[in-house]
Enzyme design. Structure first.
Site, mmCIF file in Angstrom:
data_model
loop_
_atom_site.group_PDB
_atom_site.id
_atom_site.type_symbol
_atom_site.label_atom_id
_atom_site.label_comp_id
_atom_site.label_asym_id
_atom_site.label_seq_id
_atom_site.Cartn_x
_atom_site.Cartn_y
_atom_site.Cartn_z
ATOM 1 N N CYS A 122 0.706 -1.441 0.089
ATOM 2 C CA CYS A 122 0.007 0.077 0.073
ATOM 3 C C CYS A 122 0.904 1.356 0.158
ATOM 4 O O CYS A 122 1.786 1.260 0.696
ATOM 5 C CB CYS A 122 -0.744 0.131 1.423
ATOM 6 S SG CYS A 122 -1.945 1.569 1.444
ATOM 7 N N HIS A 152 -9.060 -3.571 -2.490
ATOM 8 C CA HIS A 152 -8.209 -2.633 -1.666
ATOM 9 C C HIS A 152 -8.438 -1.231 -1.841
ATOM 10 O O HIS A 152 -8.532 -0.511 -0.754
ATOM 11 C CB HIS A 152 -6.640 -2.799 -2.477
ATOM 12 C CG HIS A 152 -5.539 -2.076 -1.551
ATOM 13 N ND1 HIS A 152 -4.515 -2.754 -1.124
ATOM 14 C CD2 HIS A 152 -5.486 -0.888 -1.312
ATOM 15 C CE1 HIS A 152 -3.676 -1.680 -0.425
ATOM 16 N NE2 HIS A 152 -4.120 -0.730 -0.687
ATOM 17 N N GLU A 153 -8.889 -0.622 -2.783
ATOM 18 C CA GLU A 153 -9.220 0.869 -2.806
ATOM 19 C C GLU A 153 -10.621 1.275 -2.327
ATOM 20 O O GLU A 153 -10.591 1.983 -1.675
ATOM 21 C CB GLU A 153 -9.174 1.290 -4.465
ATOM 22 C CG GLU A 153 -7.805 1.328 -5.004
ATOM 23 C CD GLU A 153 -6.745 1.665 -4.336
ATOM 24 O OE1 GLU A 153 -6.804 2.744 -3.660
ATOM 25 O OE2 GLU A 153 -5.693 1.275 -4.355
ATOM 26 N N HIS A 174 -10.100 1.380 1.485
ATOM 27 C CA HIS A 174 -9.703 2.614 1.837
ATOM 28 C C HIS A 174 -10.818 3.605 2.153
ATOM 29 O O HIS A 174 -10.656 4.514 3.137
ATOM 30 C CB HIS A 174 -8.856 3.322 0.655
ATOM 31 C CG HIS A 174 -7.473 2.944 0.934
ATOM 32 N ND1 HIS A 174 -6.686 3.192 1.906
ATOM 33 C CD2 HIS A 174 -6.506 2.428 -0.066
ATOM 34 C CE1 HIS A 174 -5.272 2.820 1.868
ATOM 35 N NE2 HIS A 174 -5.285 2.353 0.525
#
Length: 214
Positions: A126, A168-169, A172
């Site tokens: 990351c 993953h995004e 966030h």
């Protein structure tokens, strides 16, 4: 929807960031902006400012370099992210990880849900946790919904590495870092990764470091 003053503050924040030049500074783990759910985007930025912000995210992502970047990673708590992956990897890596090129695209208010029960585990890093990687088991296939930067609906199924990127995004935007989902025993420095765990899959690392794979 935020108050008019909240919306004005966000727009001012983005203008201030853009005024500092590109690439933008990427926020590191430990900053609260990475640990709070981002606000749904509902027009807080005027179209011209949104376009400039999206371009700044693209420039910053490429400069890092990375394959995705979420607005909170540059200090802006809005549900906006960008992804792009030229996938410059050897054929054996492409086959093992399902890593295929992804064009640049913008995700606005994205959400995902698993398609099926299959999970895949690979080392992941990351931009907000520089210098480290760890194995994360994620859904092998997901359905992503949301909009693009023009308000057009997104409804698409992603598999392999692209599915990992969008998870993953999107995480966030929910205040979740990949470390929250990682096998803690797999945590490795970039140097250790280069020297020991550059294999296409993490099986050898799992045996040596003592963690299980799905």
């Amino acid at each position: 929807m935020g108050t008019p003053s909240d919306r004005a503050h966000l727009a001012e924040r983005v203008e201030q960031l853009l005024g500092q030049g590109l690439p933008l500074t990427i926020v590191a783990a430990g900053d609260p902006v990475l640990r709070h759910g981002a606000q749904p985007y509902d027009g807080q930025l005027e179209p011209a400012l949104l376009a400039r912000f999206v371009e700044a995210l693209r420039v910053t992502m490429r400069a890092a370099p990375g394959v995705g970047l979420a607005a909170p990673q540059v200090g802006v708590p809005l549900r906006i992210a960008v992804i792009e992956d030229p996938a410059p990897v050897p054929e054996e890596v492409r086959l093992a990880r399902g890593r295929v090129p992804q064009p640049f695209r913008v995700l606005v208010n994205p959400a995902y849900e698993p398609v099926g029960d299959a999970r895949a585990a690979f080392f992941e890093g990351c931009l907000s946790v520089p210098g480290w990687q760890a194995v994360v088991a994620r859904h092998a296939e997901v359905r992503l919904t949301g909009q693009d930067e023009h308000g057009r609906a997104l409804d698409e199924v992603f598999t392999g590495w692209p599915a990992r990127i969008v998870q993953h995004e999107t995480d966030h935007l929910d205040g979740v870092l990949y470390l929250d989902r990682a096998e803690s025993r797999s945590l490795s420095s970039n140097q250790a990764m280069a020297e020991r765990w550059a294999q296409p899959t993490p099986e050898e690392a799992a045996r040596a470091l003592g963690f299980e794979l799905p």
